[in-house]
Design a protein around this motif. Structure first.
Motif, PDB file in Angstrom:
ATOM      1  N   ALA A   1       0.832  -1.207   0.000  1.00  0.00           N
ATOM      2  CA  ALA A   1       0.000   0.000   0.000  1.00  0.00           C
ATOM      3  C   ALA A   1       0.864   1.254   0.000  1.00  0.00           C
ATOM      4  N   VAL A   2       1.917   1.250   0.800  1.00  0.00           N
ATOM      5  CA  VAL A   2       2.793   2.430   0.854  1.00  0.00           C
ATOM      6  C   VAL A   2       3.471   2.635  -0.498  1.00  0.00           C
ATOM      7  N   VAL A   3       3.907   1.539  -1.120  1.00  0.00           N
ATOM      8  CA  VAL A   3       4.597   1.654  -2.407  1.00  0.00           C
ATOM      9  C   VAL A   3       3.648   2.179  -3.488  1.00  0.00           C
ATOM     10  N   GLU A   4       2.409   1.705  -3.471  1.00  0.00           N
ATOM     11  CA  GLU A   4       1.436   2.240  -4.436  1.00  0.00           C
ATOM     12  C   GLU A   4       1.256   3.734  -4.248  1.00  0.00           C
ATOM     13  N   GLU A   5       1.178   4.129  -2.989  1.00  0.00           N
ATOM     14  CA  GLU A   5       0.996   5.549  -2.708  1.00  0.00           C
ATOM     15  C   GLU A   5       2.192   6.354  -3.222  1.00  0.00           C
ATOM     16  N   ALA A   6       3.400   5.813  -2.991  1.00  0.00           N
ATOM     17  CA  ALA A   6       4.604   6.530  -3.422  1.00  0.00           C
ATOM     18  C   ALA A   6       4.668   6.603  -4.947  1.00  0.00           C
ATOM     19  N   ASN A   7       4.275   5.515  -5.604  1.00  0.00           N
ATOM     20  CA  ASN A   7       4.277   5.532  -7.068  1.00  0.00           C
ATOM     21  C   ASN A   7       3.287   6.558  -7.598  1.00  0.00           C
TER      22      ASN A   7
END
Lengths: 300, 399
Positions: B54-60
């Motif tokens: 979830a954090v990586v999706e947000e960062a992307n």
């Protein structure tokens, strides 16, 4: 990628050593040994403790670990002299658990469930991690080659013939004047010595041993390697060990290639496919990949 | 789903890209997630992984990791450590050698973390972990290990202080064999002795057993006012039942991971009533934690998922701060985005925006303030004490 392949080959070599050890007692002499993980642990802890705590040089530590596993194997073989088949399986499995529990609870000696870290490895630190992999690759597969040659000679010697006779019918062997117990103890101890060697090499490769690493799962992998490769056959044991690593690691990439699956499903699918592959193999090729050639004639 | 993510990411790049280069052409940065998806840690791993993703999706969506070549998208490769050091090492090898990850995060069992750590530091890859064994940060890891879980010494110290404040003097210690059973005992004995109390008994039991009669009998004989149940969920559940049957009426304290909703499902309320749990608390009032809660929807957020949320955020922001996503750069910049006087941020979107704008940031995460000491241990975590009442936990105190 090559570092990964080298590392996996090292693991395959270690598994091959264990499978060769198991083959000596089980494949040749027909003595079930589900305590394999325990003997690997004896070798690993033996060498780790002697090199870390007492500062012994590595070759001496490895030799001592091997010897300790042989002594443990001989002792257990004497204890279970009258047990056969399923009962032998239960006791040896119990032995491995006892070793694991000792490693977990005798904190003064084994550092408990924390395990022993910082175990030296040959040239570790002096060379790059990849070169270290290659050093171990040579060492482990060199050991596999040596153990292979020695146990092949053993298997085709009169000693090996007696072991096969014991496997087929103990009473006949006894009637023929063979000291059954002495042969059984020697075969078992030789097998566990090889497992101990694998354990010691494992400890120096990973640099860390902990009781969790010697759970029954390890025994299961090696038993599968031997059954898949072909019980009683040296080449089968090595091939089976390589097959188990190929299955364990290959499924990682295959499962990853299936779109639309969550990682949790990948993990479950991996375990399932390893089991399935071995089931299929055992269903369609019970004698294993490379079956034992003959029972009577000593073929190379 | 992936396509939407990229489009959103492209939009994000339009705002944040440096030098105006296209986002899609930049090389992706790979993070390795190594949670336990099967084995003893299986109940925790999937949620830990979901939090990282979830954090990586947000960062992307926010443009990825800004570098001189433009924003680099982030990719997560997950492998199962099977809660087994041997399997963990093979998985870590694959992540490091094949996927060339810039960081490994989410290892759970202490034995797995200890086995994997040397691989990480030898290959210059930072390792973010939730394992609690004291020995982990004492390894010669050259700064590559970051632990978001307070070590067991700190946890037991806090618990003992709290017990003393509650008037406990005679404490019995029942522990499953684990890397911290012995060290917990030493810390507790020392603390109690200094305050005029004592540890009335210390029993290490084998966690796979199905009955603990002799252990409970020893506890009763010792006439203790408190028992610390230092075990895991299955054995603590059995212990609670046997304590109730034996009529133990003292205080019962256990770690929050050893008693949760499943305990209430397995045991009647009169057995669980009065059980006190404590845990290093996720900062439940923080924006980061509330965001995680809304992502998880109806399911309860466990402390480990809160920590892996921070693992991913720390790695991303450290790489952004460095303008470089190598393992060494991440290691060297984690402390620059956590301590200090920078602008407080609690999510990667705000953090990335601030870093691109050239402002210093201080990340405060879902699991706490995320400040690390020189050994890689977490500092300043809060603890929460809760009591079981009629099938649910009520907050007693935060300290």
């Amino acid at each position: 990628m090559d570092a990964y392949l080298a590392a996996m080959l090292v693991f395959a070599g270690l598994y091959a050593l264990m499978a060769l050890g198991l083959n000596l007692a089980w494949g040749l002499a027909g003595m079930v040994n589900l305590g394999l993980a325990g003997f690997v642990a004896v070798g690993a802890y033996g060498s780790a403790l002697l090199t870390v705590r007492l500062g012994w040089p590595m070759p001496l530590g490895i030799a001592a670990g091997t010897l300790l596993a042989a002594v443990a194997g001989a002792g257990l073989a004497l204890l279970v002299a009258r047990l056969r088949g399923d009962y032998l399986a239960i006791v040896t499995l119990g032995f491995a658990e006892v070793i694991r529990l000792i490693a977990s609870n005798e904190t003064w000696l084994t550092n408990g469930t924390d395990g022993i870290s910082g175990i030296p490895g040959p040239l570790r630190g002096a060379v790059t991690p990849q070169q270290f992999n290659l050093v171990l690759l040579g060492l482990v597969w060199g050991s596999v080659g040596l153990v292979f040659l020695l146990s092949a000679r053993l298997s085709h010697s009169p000693f090996g013939r007696v072991l096969r006779a014991l496997r087929e019918d103990e009473e006949v062997a006894a009637v023929a004047g063979k000291p059954v117990l002495a042969f059984r103890v020697r075969a078992f101890a030789l097998g566990t010595a090889i497992c101990g060697l694998a354990g010691a090499l494992y400890a120096h490769y990973n640099g860390y041993v902990a009781p969790d690493g010697f759970a029954p799962l390890l025994t299961i992998y090696i038993v599968l390697a031997l059954t898949a490769g072909g019980g009683g056959s040296m080449r089968g044991a090595v091939a089976g060990a390589v097959l188990v690593i190929v299955l364990l690691e290959g499924t990682r990439f295959l499962a990853g290639a299936i779109p639309g699956l969550a990682p949790v499903q990948h993990a479950a699918l991996r375990e399932a496919s390893v089991a399935l592959a071995l089931l299929l193999l055992l269903r369609w090729r019970q004698q294993g990949l490379i079956p034992e050639r003959t029972l009577t004639k000593a073929a190379p | 789903m992936m396509r939407i993510g990229r489009r959103a990411a492209l939009l994000g790049t339009g705002v944040f890209a440096i030098g105006g280069r296209a986002f899609a052409q930049a090389m992706p940065v790979t993070f390795g997630a190594l949670p336990p998806l099967t084995g003893a840690g299986g109940p925790y791993g999937p949620a830990m992984l979901r939090a990282i993703q979830a954090v990586v999706e947000e960062a992307n969506a926010a443009g990825g990791i800004p570098t001189r070549q433009g924003g680099r998208p982030i990719r997560v490769v997950a492998e199962d450590d099977q809660t087994n050091p041997d399997a963990g090492v093979r998985s870590a090898r694959k992540l490091i050698d094949v996927d060339r990850v810039s960081a490994v995060m989410g290892t759970w069992a202490s034995a797995v973390t200890t086995a994997v750590a040397p691989l990480c530091w030898e290959n210059r890859v930072p390792l973010f972990t939730v394992s609690g064994a004291d020995s982990i940060t004492q390894l010669p890891h050259q700064g590559y290990v970051f632990r978001t879980q307070p070590n067991s010494r700190l946890q037991v110290t806090t618990a003992t202080d709290w017990l003393l404040a509650q008037g406990a003097r005679r404490v019995f210690h029942l522990a499953a064999q684990s890397p911290f059973a012995q060290s917990s005992q030493e810390v507790m004995a020392e603390k109690l002795r200094a305050a005029g109390g004592s540890v009335t008994g210390f029993v290490i039991y084998e966690r796979d057993k199905t009955a603990f009669r002799s252990e409970v009998d020893q506890l009763l004989r010792s006439r203790s006012d408190t028992v610390l149940l230092n075990g895991y969920l299955p054995d603590v559940t059995i212990l609670l039942r046997e304590l109730y049957r034996a009529g133990f009426d003292g205080r019962k304290l256990t770690f929050a991971y050893a008693a949760n909703q499943r305990t209430f499902e397995a045991l009647p309320n009169e057995v669980t009533n009065g059980l006190i749990t404590f845990q290093p608390s996720p900062d439940m009032d923080s924006g980061a934690f509330r965001r995680l809660q809304s992502r998880f929807g109806g399911t309860e957020v466990d402390p480990y998922s809160a920590q892996t949320t921070d693992h991913a955020a720390l790695a991303i922001l450290a790489a952004a701060q460095a303008g470089d996503a190598t393992g060494v750069a991440i290691r060297d910049h984690v402390r620059r985005i956590t301590g200090g006087e920078g602008e407080k941020v609690d999510n990667v979107t705000d953090g990335l925006r601030a870093i691109v704008a050239g402002r210093a940031v201080n990340y405060e995460g879902a699991s706490g303030p995320c400040d690390f000491d020189e050994k890689g241990d977490i500092r300043g975590t809060k603890f929460r004490f809760e009591v079981a009442e009629a099938g649910r936990f009520r907050l007693l105190q935060m300290i």
